[in-house]
Design a protein around this motif. Structure first.
Motif, PDB file in Angstrom:
ATOM      1  N   GLN A 176     -10.046   3.352  15.239  1.00 21.07           N
ATOM      2  CA  GLN A 176      -9.461   2.686  14.079  1.00 21.07           C
ATOM      3  C   GLN A 176      -8.330   3.527  13.505  1.00 21.07           C
ATOM      4  O   GLN A 176      -8.448   4.747  13.397  1.00 21.07           O
ATOM      5  N   PRO A 177      -7.225   2.887  13.088  1.00 23.00           N
ATOM      6  CA  PRO A 177      -6.128   3.651  12.496  1.00 23.00           C
ATOM      7  C   PRO A 177      -6.488   4.164  11.099  1.00 23.00           C
ATOM      8  O   PRO A 177      -7.125   3.470  10.311  1.00 23.00           O
ATOM      9  N   VAL A 178      -6.092   5.400  10.827  1.00 22.66           N
ATOM     10  CA  VAL A 178      -6.294   6.032   9.526  1.00 22.66           C
ATOM     11  C   VAL A 178      -4.917   6.405   8.988  1.00 22.66           C
ATOM     12  O   VAL A 178      -4.206   7.200   9.602  1.00 22.66           O
ATOM     13  N   LEU A 179      -4.551   5.837   7.860  1.00 22.16           N
ATOM     14  CA  LEU A 179      -3.289   6.152   7.202  1.00 22.16           C
ATOM     15  C   LEU A 179      -3.544   7.235   6.170  1.00 22.16           C
ATOM     16  O   LEU A 179      -4.475   7.134   5.371  1.00 22.16           O
ATOM     17  N   TRP A 180      -2.698   8.262   6.163  1.00 17.16           N
ATOM     18  CA  TRP A 180      -2.886   9.391   5.274  1.00 17.16           C
ATOM     19  C   TRP A 180      -1.565   9.696   4.584  1.00 17.16           C
ATOM     20  O   TRP A 180      -0.526   9.804   5.235  1.00 17.16           O
ATOM     21  N   VAL A 181      -1.608   9.810   3.265  1.00 15.19           N
ATOM     22  CA  VAL A 181      -0.441  10.214   2.488  1.00 15.19           C
ATOM     23  C   VAL A 181      -0.861  11.419   1.652  1.00 15.19           C
ATOM     24  O   VAL A 181      -1.799  11.340   0.864  1.00 15.19           O
ATOM     25  N   LYS A 182      -0.171  12.534   1.881  1.00 11.99           N
ATOM     26  CA  LYS A 182      -0.499  13.783   1.193  1.00 11.99           C
ATOM     27  C   LYS A 182       0.729  14.236   0.415  1.00 11.99           C
ATOM     28  O   LYS A 182       1.851  14.125   0.905  1.00 11.99           O
ATOM     29  N   ASP A 183       0.508  14.741  -0.806  1.00  7.04           N
ATOM     30  CA  ASP A 183       1.635  15.248  -1.594  1.00  7.04           C
ATOM     31  C   ASP A 183       1.234  16.523  -2.308  1.00  7.04           C
ATOM     32  O   ASP A 183       0.063  16.888  -2.322  1.00  7.04           O
ATOM     33  N   ASN A 184       2.211  17.202  -2.891  1.00  2.62           N
ATOM     34  CA  ASN A 184       1.942  18.451  -3.615  1.00  2.62           C
ATOM     35  C   ASN A 184       2.063  18.240  -5.122  1.00  2.62           C
ATOM     36  O   ASN A 184       2.451  19.134  -5.853  1.00  2.62           O
ATOM     37  N   GLY A 185       1.694  17.068  -5.572  1.00  2.00           N
ATOM     38  CA  GLY A 185       1.800  16.730  -6.988  1.00  2.00           C
ATOM     39  C   GLY A 185       0.759  17.395  -7.856  1.00  2.00           C
ATOM     40  O   GLY A 185       0.037  18.289  -7.438  1.00  2.00           O
ATOM     41  N   LEU A 186       0.673  16.926  -9.076  1.00  2.00           N
ATOM     42  CA  LEU A 186      -0.202  17.515 -10.077  1.00  2.00           C
ATOM     43  C   LEU A 186      -1.686  17.259  -9.818  1.00  2.00           C
ATOM     44  O   LEU A 186      -2.531  17.990 -10.321  1.00  2.00           O
TER      45      LEU A 186
ATOM     46  N   ILE B 121       0.841  -1.198   0.000  1.00  2.00           N
ATOM     47  CA  ILE B 121       0.000   0.000   0.000  1.00  2.00           C
ATOM     48  C   ILE B 121       0.876   1.248   0.000  1.00  2.00           C
ATOM     49  O   ILE B 121       0.685   2.160  -0.816  1.00  2.00           O
ATOM     50  N   LEU B 122       1.844   1.293   0.917  1.00  2.00           N
ATOM     51  CA  LEU B 122       2.734   2.451   0.993  1.00  2.00           C
ATOM     52  C   LEU B 122       3.569   2.607  -0.278  1.00  2.00           C
ATOM     53  O   LEU B 122       3.773   3.721  -0.765  1.00  2.00           O
ATOM     54  N   LEU B 123       4.045   1.503  -0.813  1.00  2.55           N
ATOM     55  CA  LEU B 123       4.828   1.550  -2.046  1.00  2.55           C
ATOM     56  C   LEU B 123       4.011   2.161  -3.177  1.00  2.55           C
ATOM     57  O   LEU B 123       4.500   3.026  -3.917  1.00  2.55           O
ATOM     58  N   ASN B 124       2.762   1.766  -3.306  1.00  2.00           N
ATOM     59  CA  ASN B 124       1.904   2.305  -4.367  1.00  2.00           C
ATOM     60  C   ASN B 124       1.606   3.793  -4.150  1.00  2.00           C
ATOM     61  O   ASN B 124       1.687   4.595  -5.090  1.00  2.00           O
ATOM     62  N   LEU B 125       1.254   4.166  -2.927  1.00  2.00           N
ATOM     63  CA  LEU B 125       0.928   5.565  -2.659  1.00  2.00           C
ATOM     64  C   LEU B 125       2.133   6.482  -2.848  1.00  2.00           C
ATOM     65  O   LEU B 125       2.025   7.544  -3.468  1.00  2.00           O
ATOM     66  N   LEU B 126       3.274   6.078  -2.319  1.00  2.00           N
ATOM     67  CA  LEU B 126       4.466   6.912  -2.447  1.00  2.00           C
ATOM     68  C   LEU B 126       4.981   6.941  -3.879  1.00  2.00           C
ATOM     69  O   LEU B 126       5.399   7.994  -4.376  1.00  2.00           O
ATOM     70  N   SER B 127       4.922   5.820  -4.562  1.00  2.00           N
ATOM     71  CA  SER B 127       5.347   5.784  -5.959  1.00  2.00           C
ATOM     72  C   SER B 127       4.488   6.722  -6.803  1.00  2.00           C
ATOM     73  O   SER B 127       5.002   7.471  -7.643  1.00  2.00           O
ATOM     74  N   ASN B 128       3.184   6.708  -6.581  1.00  2.00           N
ATOM     75  CA  ASN B 128       2.294   7.620  -7.311  1.00  2.00           C
ATOM     76  C   ASN B 128       2.619   9.074  -7.002  1.00  2.00           C
ATOM     77  O   ASN B 128       2.599   9.926  -7.897  1.00  2.00           O
ATOM     78  N   ALA B 129       2.921   9.364  -5.735  1.00  2.00           N
ATOM     79  CA  ALA B 129       3.272  10.736  -5.362  1.00  2.00           C
ATOM     80  C   ALA B 129       4.496  11.202  -6.142  1.00  2.00           C
ATOM     81  O   ALA B 129       4.545  12.344  -6.611  1.00  2.00           O
ATOM     82  N   PHE B 130       5.479  10.335  -6.308  1.00  2.00           N
ATOM     83  CA  PHE B 130       6.695  10.722  -7.032  1.00  2.00           C
ATOM     84  C   PHE B 130       6.477  10.727  -8.544  1.00  2.00           C
ATOM     85  O   PHE B 130       7.052  11.550  -9.253  1.00  2.00           O
ATOM     86  N   ASN B 131       5.643   9.831  -9.050  1.00  2.00           N
ATOM     87  CA  ASN B 131       5.390   9.775 -10.493  1.00  2.00           C
ATOM     88  C   ASN B 131       4.623  10.985 -11.004  1.00  2.00           C
ATOM     89  O   ASN B 131       4.755  11.352 -12.170  1.00  2.00           O
ATOM     90  N   TYR B 132       3.815  11.591 -10.147  1.00  2.00           N
ATOM     91  CA  TYR B 132       2.975  12.715 -10.580  1.00  2.00           C
ATOM     92  C   TYR B 132       3.391  14.016  -9.910  1.00  2.00           C
ATOM     93  O   TYR B 132       2.569  14.876  -9.616  1.00  2.00           O
ATOM     94  N   THR B 133       4.678  14.178  -9.706  1.00  2.00           N
ATOM     95  CA  THR B 133       5.236  15.395  -9.141  1.00  2.00           C
ATOM     96  C   THR B 133       5.150  16.522 -10.156  1.00  2.00           C
ATOM     97  O   THR B 133       5.346  16.307 -11.354  1.00  2.00           O
TER      98      THR B 133
ATOM     99  N   CYS C 276       3.362  11.589   5.349  1.00  2.00           N
ATOM    100  CA  CYS C 276       2.654  10.367   5.753  1.00  2.00           C
ATOM    101  C   CYS C 276       2.322  10.484   7.229  1.00  2.00           C
ATOM    102  O   CYS C 276       3.185  10.846   8.027  1.00  2.00           O
ATOM    103  N   SER C 277       1.101  10.172   7.572  1.00  2.00           N
ATOM    104  CA  SER C 277       0.736  10.192   8.981  1.00  2.00           C
ATOM    105  C   SER C 277      -0.307   9.119   9.252  1.00  2.00           C
ATOM    106  O   SER C 277      -0.906   8.552   8.333  1.00  2.00           O
ATOM    107  N   LEU C 278      -0.491   8.872  10.525  1.00  2.00           N
ATOM    108  CA  LEU C 278      -1.480   7.896  10.956  1.00  2.00           C
ATOM    109  C   LEU C 278      -2.069   8.394  12.265  1.00  2.00           C
ATOM    110  O   LEU C 278      -1.345   8.883  13.132  1.00  2.00           O
ATOM    111  N   TRP C 279      -3.376   8.326  12.373  1.00  2.00           N
ATOM    112  CA  TRP C 279      -4.039   8.700  13.618  1.00  2.00           C
ATOM    113  C   TRP C 279      -5.188   7.731  13.840  1.00  2.00           C
ATOM    114  O   TRP C 279      -5.527   6.926  12.960  1.00  2.00           O
ATOM    115  N   LEU C 280      -5.779   7.816  15.012  1.00  2.00           N
ATOM    116  CA  LEU C 280      -6.919   6.969  15.342  1.00  2.00           C
ATOM    117  C   LEU C 280      -8.200   7.777  15.198  1.00  2.00           C
ATOM    118  O   LEU C 280      -8.285   8.913  15.654  1.00  2.00           O
ATOM    119  N   GLU C 281      -9.164   7.170  14.538  1.00  2.00           N
ATOM    120  CA  GLU C 281     -10.485   7.772  14.393  1.00  2.00           C
ATOM    121  C   GLU C 281     -11.510   6.718  14.771  1.00  2.00           C
ATOM    122  O   GLU C 281     -11.567   5.647  14.133  1.00  2.00           O
TER     123      GLU C 281
END
Length: 87
Positions: free
Chosen positions: A75-85, A45-57, A67-72
Motif C-alpha cells: 500500500q502507498p504511504v504518503l509522508w510530509v515532514k517539516d521543521n516547523g514549530l 490532501i497535499l494542499l492542506n499538509l503543505l499549507s500547514n507546514a508553511f503556516n507553522y514555520t 514529501c515522499s511516498l513508499w509502499l508498505e
C-alpha cells in the motif's frame, strides 16, 4: 497521476507562502512515482499538509519540507515532514 507534477501544482498555488517562509522543498517519489488515486482528493490532501507546514514555520529559520511516498505491505504511504514549530 504523476505525484511530482501534482506537488509542483500545489506549490505553485502556495507560492506566496513558499517565498515568505524561504522554504526548501524536497521530494522522493521513487517508490511509486505514479499513483492511481482521485487527483482532486490527493491535491486537497497535499494542499492542506503543505499549507500547514508553511503556516507553522519557525520564524527563526527557513522552512524545510520533504514529501515522499513508499509502499508498505503493498500500500502507498504518503509522508510530509517539516521543521516547523510542531504541536
Amino acid at each position: 497521476m504523476d505525484l511530482q507534477a501534482l506537488v509542483l501544482d500545489v506549490l505553485q498555488t502556495l507560492e506566496p507562502q513558499v517565498r515568505a517562509t524561504r522554504a526548501r522543498i524536497t521530494t522522493d517519489f521513487s517508490g511509486r512515482p505514479i499513483l492511481f488515486y482521485p487527483r482532486a482528493s490527493l491535491r486537497t490532501i497535499l494542499l492542506n499538509l503543505l499549507s500547514n507546514a508553511f503556516n507553522y514555520t519557525d520564524p527563526a529559520r527557513p522552512s524545510r519540507v520533504h514529501c515522499s511516498l513508499w509502499l508498505e505491505n503493498g500500500q502507498p504511504v504518503l509522508w510530509v515532514k517539516d521543521n516547523g514549530l510542531g504541536v
